[in-house]
Each structure stands twice: as structure tokens, then as C-alpha cells.
Design an enzyme around this catalytic site. Structure first.
Site, mmCIF file in Angstrom:
data_model
loop_
_atom_site.group_PDB
_atom_site.id
_atom_site.type_symbol
_atom_site.label_atom_id
_atom_site.label_comp_id
_atom_site.label_asym_id
_atom_site.label_seq_id
_atom_site.Cartn_x
_atom_site.Cartn_y
_atom_site.Cartn_z
ATOM 1 N N GLU A 95 0.803 -1.223 0.000
ATOM 2 C CA GLU A 95 0.000 0.000 0.000
ATOM 3 C C GLU A 95 0.830 1.264 0.000
ATOM 4 O O GLU A 95 1.996 1.275 0.400
ATOM 5 C CB GLU A 95 -0.953 0.021 1.204
ATOM 6 N N GLU A 125 -11.006 1.069 8.397
ATOM 7 C CA GLU A 125 -9.764 1.424 9.071
ATOM 8 C C GLU A 125 -9.804 2.897 9.441
ATOM 9 O O GLU A 125 -9.030 3.714 8.943
ATOM 10 C CB GLU A 125 -8.549 1.094 8.184
#
Length: 280
Positions: A157, A258
Site C-alpha cells: 500500500e 480502518e
């Protein structure tokens, strides 16, 4: 709070390293189940320990099993010190990364997780970017092979440049280029882009363009609104539109929650997501 009706098109997982963090780790799976979730993901949950003892591992497995919650994704050893973002590219952490990798893979496998997430690591003084990148490719290749051995994917990521200024992957393009290099090195094709709306939004990326350009490389999506990194509907991101675009682009994976609850109480932050959709 803005409508997020496109939520009904997706399945969800809750990140128990940021949500319900007001509770001890072993109480969080039960709290997630109480809120209606059946799947969760974790950052590496044992701090700087590369090889937690068997009792700690068993206690975590039991907490998930007792709650009836399945782990879907797990970070390999990530934050070691304040400001550190991953270990894959750090020469000083080479052996610790490789020591942790089979432990993380075994834990992920025992809990049914289908993804390992590896943070790249910060740029550091005294070591060239080329040397760090070469080490990262070696370690990410090992991670992809470890993920493949348990039937999982490897996630890579981009992080935001405000919270992680020394992290070299600040764009979707940069992260996808690493994904492509890992897949070329292994021939496995199991390295994927973790598309985190919040991090990319902080970096000023056009999220619509990211979805349009890289939908075929996305292996997981994580969401938080921007600014604030709170639940959808509290900021300026059009989460409904972005989720709809993901569906239209063919993304059928889960959406990871998240975010930090705006009130500080995790149980109060799920009003945007109908309870019947949380266990999908």
C-alpha cells in the site's frame, strides 16, 4: 451524516488495531461480534516481538474462535519505533523481518486470513534508495511466496506523506509499480495493491482516477473519511460514489474499515453501515 447506500454492494471487515482500540486486544473480537461483524483484520498485534510465545498466539486464536470472528488479513511486522512504517526495505531489520514472516503467515493461516500486508519501510539516512529498493524486492518476494504457501495474497500500500513523510510509496502508481515488480520476480501474480482511500486522499490523489486506472490490481480496499480519518459521512469524501465505482470497475473484494471513531467510542461509529450488512 452523508448517505452511503452503495455500502450494500460490498462485504466488510473491521480493523481491530484501530477500531475498538479502547479495549484490550483479546476483548476486541467479541466487541466486533457484538457490533455485528464476522470478519476482522489486524496490524501486527505483538509490538516489536517477531516471534511471540505460543501462549500469546493461542490466546489470540482463542479470542477470535470464541467470538466467531474470522481474521481476513494480517500485517507482517510493521511499526517498530515512533515514525517507522514497515521493515521490508530496512537493512537493520532484515533478519527480524525474515524471522517474523513465517510466524505471521502461520498465524494468518490458522485464523483463515487470505491476505498478508507488508509495509515497505521508510527511507533512511546512510543507505541509498537503490539498496533499500533491492532489499525490499527480496523481502517482498519472500513475502509473496509465504502468502502463496497459505493460499493468500500479498498486499502493498501507499501511505500518506503527512503521517509517513519518509515512506517512499506516496502514490497509487508507486505502490502498483512495486506490485508489478514483485509479480515479475515471483511469477505468482499474488501481489496486489491495497487501495486505502484515506491515505490517497491526504496525498491529493484523484480517487476516481485511481479506481479507473488500477481496479485490476486492487486486492483490498480500506476506508476512512477525509479529513479526520473518521467514519464515512464525517468528512468530504463521497464514499457512496467511490464504492459504486469500485463495483462498476469489477472489484468484488471486501472493504476494510480502518478509521478512528469520531466520538472515540467505536461502537457509536457504525451508524452509516446497516447492521445486516456488517456480517456479509
Amino acid at each position: 451524516m452523508r448517505d452511503v447506500t452503495a455500502a450494500s454492494e460490498h462485504s466488510y471487515t473491521i480493523n481491530l488495531s484501530i477500531l475498538f482500540s479502547e479495549l484490550p486486544l483479546l476483548e476486541r473480537p467479541a466487541a466486533a461480534a457484538g457490533a455485528g461483524f464476522t470478519r476482522a483484520e489486524l496490524w501486527w498485534p505483538f509490538g516489536t516481538q517477531t516471534t511471540p510465545d505460543a501462549a500469546e498466539l493461542d490466546a489470540l486464536r482463542k479470542a477470535f474462535a470464541d467470538a466467531g470472528v474470522r481474521l481476513t488479513g494480517l500485517n507482517v511486522l510493521d511499526d517498530l519505533t515512533a515514525g517507522a512504517k514497515g521493515t521490508a526495505s530496512l537493512p537493520a531489520e532484515r533478519e527480524r523481518f525474515r524471522e517474523n514472516l513465517p510466524v505471521a503467515a502461520a498465524l494468518a493461516s490458522s485464523l483463515g486470513a487470505g491476505a498478508l500486508n507488508v509495509l515497505y519501510g521508510n527511507r533512511i539516512e546512510g543507505v541509498s534508495a537503490e539498496e533499500q529498493d533491492a532489499l525490499a524486492l527480496e523481502n517482498l518476494t519472500l513475502a509473496a511466496e509465504a502468502a502463496h504457501s497459505i493460499g493468500a495474497i500479498l498486499l502493498i500500500e501507499a501511505l500518506n506523506k503527512v503521517d509517513a513523510p519518509d515512506y517512499p510509496l506516496h502514490t497509487a502508481k508507486a505502490a502498483v509499480e512495486v506490485v508489478d515488480r514483485v509479480n515479475a520476480a515471483t511469477g505468482l501474480g499474488n501481489a496486489k495493491f491495497l487501495c486505502d482511500f484515506y491515505h490517497l486522499a491526504v496525498n491529493g490523489e484523484d480517487l476516481v482516477a485511481v479506481i479507473d486506472s488500477y481496479a485490476d490490481r486492487i486486492g483490498h480496499v480500506q476506508i476512512a473519511d477525509h479529513p479526520g480519518r473518521n467514519e464515512p459521512g464525517t468528512g468530504t469524501l463521497d464514499v457512496q460514489d467511490l464504492l459504486a465505482r469500485l463495483t462498476a470497475a469489477g472489484y468484488a473484494g471486501r472493504i476494510g474499515l480502518e478509521y478512528r471513531p469520531a466520538t472515540g467510542v467505536s461502537a457509536d461509529s457504525f451508524g452509516w453501515l446497516p447492521r445486516e450488512l456488517r456480517a456479509r
